[in-house]
Structures are given as C-alpha cells and as structure tokens.
Design a protein around this motif. Structure first.
Motif, PDB file in Angstrom:
ATOM      1  N   ARG A  54      76.032 -89.338   3.487  1.00  0.00           N
ATOM      2  CA  ARG A  54      74.839 -90.437   3.228  1.00  0.00           C
ATOM      3  C   ARG A  54      73.901 -89.579   2.223  1.00  0.00           C
ATOM      4  N   MET A  55      73.580 -90.268   1.176  1.00  0.00           N
ATOM      5  CA  MET A  55      73.040 -89.640   0.048  1.00  0.00           C
ATOM      6  C   MET A  55      71.303 -90.249   0.156  1.00  0.00           C
ATOM      7  N   SER A  56      70.519 -89.317  -0.301  1.00  0.00           N
ATOM      8  CA  SER A  56      69.235 -90.144  -0.321  1.00  0.00           C
ATOM      9  C   SER A  56      68.573 -89.391  -1.487  1.00  0.00           C
ATOM     10  N   ASP A  57      67.618 -90.033  -2.054  1.00  0.00           N
ATOM     11  CA  ASP A  57      66.647 -89.716  -3.164  1.00  0.00           C
ATOM     12  C   ASP A  57      65.381 -88.681  -2.519  1.00  0.00           C
ATOM     13  N   ARG A  58      65.495 -88.606  -1.217  1.00  0.00           N
ATOM     14  CA  ARG A  58      64.122 -87.861  -0.628  1.00  0.00           C
ATOM     15  C   ARG A  58      64.410 -86.483  -0.699  1.00  0.00           C
ATOM     16  N   ARG A  59      63.491 -85.648  -0.566  1.00  0.00           N
ATOM     17  CA  ARG A  59      63.451 -84.143  -0.820  1.00  0.00           C
ATOM     18  C   ARG A  59      63.993 -83.678   0.769  1.00  0.00           C
ATOM     19  N   LEU A  60      64.593 -82.790   0.815  1.00  0.00           N
ATOM     20  CA  LEU A  60      64.959 -82.205   1.917  1.00  0.00           C
ATOM     21  C   LEU A  60      64.582 -80.736   2.384  1.00  0.00           C
ATOM     22  N   PRO A  61      63.978 -80.704   3.509  1.00  0.00           N
ATOM     23  CA  PRO A  61      63.377 -79.356   4.045  1.00  0.00           C
ATOM     24  C   PRO A  61      64.225 -78.197   3.958  1.00  0.00           C
ATOM     25  N   VAL A  62      63.986 -77.158   3.175  1.00  0.00           N
ATOM     26  CA  VAL A  62      64.756 -75.935   3.380  1.00  0.00           C
ATOM     27  C   VAL A  62      65.149 -75.415   4.458  1.00  0.00           C
ATOM     28  N   ASP A  63      64.323 -75.612   5.576  1.00  0.00           N
ATOM     29  CA  ASP A  63      64.550 -75.225   6.978  1.00  0.00           C
ATOM     30  C   ASP A  63      65.881 -76.046   7.623  1.00  0.00           C
ATOM     31  N   LYS A  64      66.337 -77.215   6.958  1.00  0.00           N
ATOM     32  CA  LYS A  64      67.433 -77.729   7.504  1.00  0.00           C
ATOM     33  C   LYS A  64      68.805 -77.260   6.935  1.00  0.00           C
ATOM     34  N   LEU A  65      68.482 -76.273   5.873  1.00  0.00           N
ATOM     35  CA  LEU A  65      69.797 -75.576   5.359  1.00  0.00           C
ATOM     36  C   LEU A  65      70.243 -74.440   6.286  1.00  0.00           C
ATOM     37  N   SER A  66      71.425 -74.358   6.415  1.00  0.00           N
ATOM     38  CA  SER A  66      72.152 -73.211   7.084  1.00  0.00           C
ATOM     39  C   SER A  66      73.431 -72.873   6.226  1.00  0.00           C
TER      40      SER A  66
END
Length: 104
Positions: A54-66
């Motif tokens: 599911r792709m989005s043009d919204r920015r992604l919070p870095v704290d969601k990355l792992s």
C-alpha cells in the motif's frame, strides 16, 4: 538523504524521490518527492511484496522504521525499489544506513 532518481543519478532534494526530513530533534520523516510514493512491508522487501504494498505520497515517521521492515518506493515513472535499515537511525539529526535494490 537524496535518493537515486529515474535518471540513475544521486540528486539533491529538488530531484530526489525521497528525502530524509528533520523538522525538529524528535520529528523526522522520510518524505516522498517529485511524484514518488512509499510504503512499508514486513520481511525482505522483494519485488512481489513491493508490487502489493500500500503506497502513499504521505511522509513516513522515521520512528516507524526498523530493521524488520522494508521501505518500498515507486517513482513517478512507475519504477520500483526497496531499502531497509542496516542499523538504528540514532539521535537527531540521525544517519540512515541502508541496503537497497532497484528493479527495472
């Protein structure tokens, strides 16, 4: 973090598909640029999982990355790529150490 664009060159924020954006010390994002979209997938971030992401043009919070998730990127021309973290981002502003794959 400038990303490799459709032209195959590393660019500045004006030509990059994604940008590592630090608003404040606690508020940091991966932001799609220039018509690109991004999405998270669990696992390897292979071609098939990125096709279904599911792709989005919204920015992604870095704290969601792992290290257990991959970020899929679709450029404005439809090219797919994925990357994953190779370690923690660290304190602000942070450093993204990544491994990435680009598919034609």
């Amino acid at each position: 973090m400038p990303a490799t664009g459709d032209a195959g060159t590393e660019g500045s924020s004006s030509g990059a598909d994604i940008w590592f954006e630090a608003i404040t010390a606690a508020e940091r994002y991966l932001s799609p640029q220039n018509g690109a979209t991004i999405g998270l997938v669990r696992g390897t971030g292979d071609y098939e999982s990125c096709l279904r992401a599911r792709m989005s043009d919204r920015r992604l919070p870095v704290d969601k990355l792992s290290e257990s998730v991959a970020v899929c990127v679709r450029t404005d021309r439809g090219k797919l790529s994925s990357f994953r973290l190779r370690g923690p981002v660290g304190p602000s502003p942070g450093v993204l150490k990544i491994s990435y794959v680009v598919w034609e």
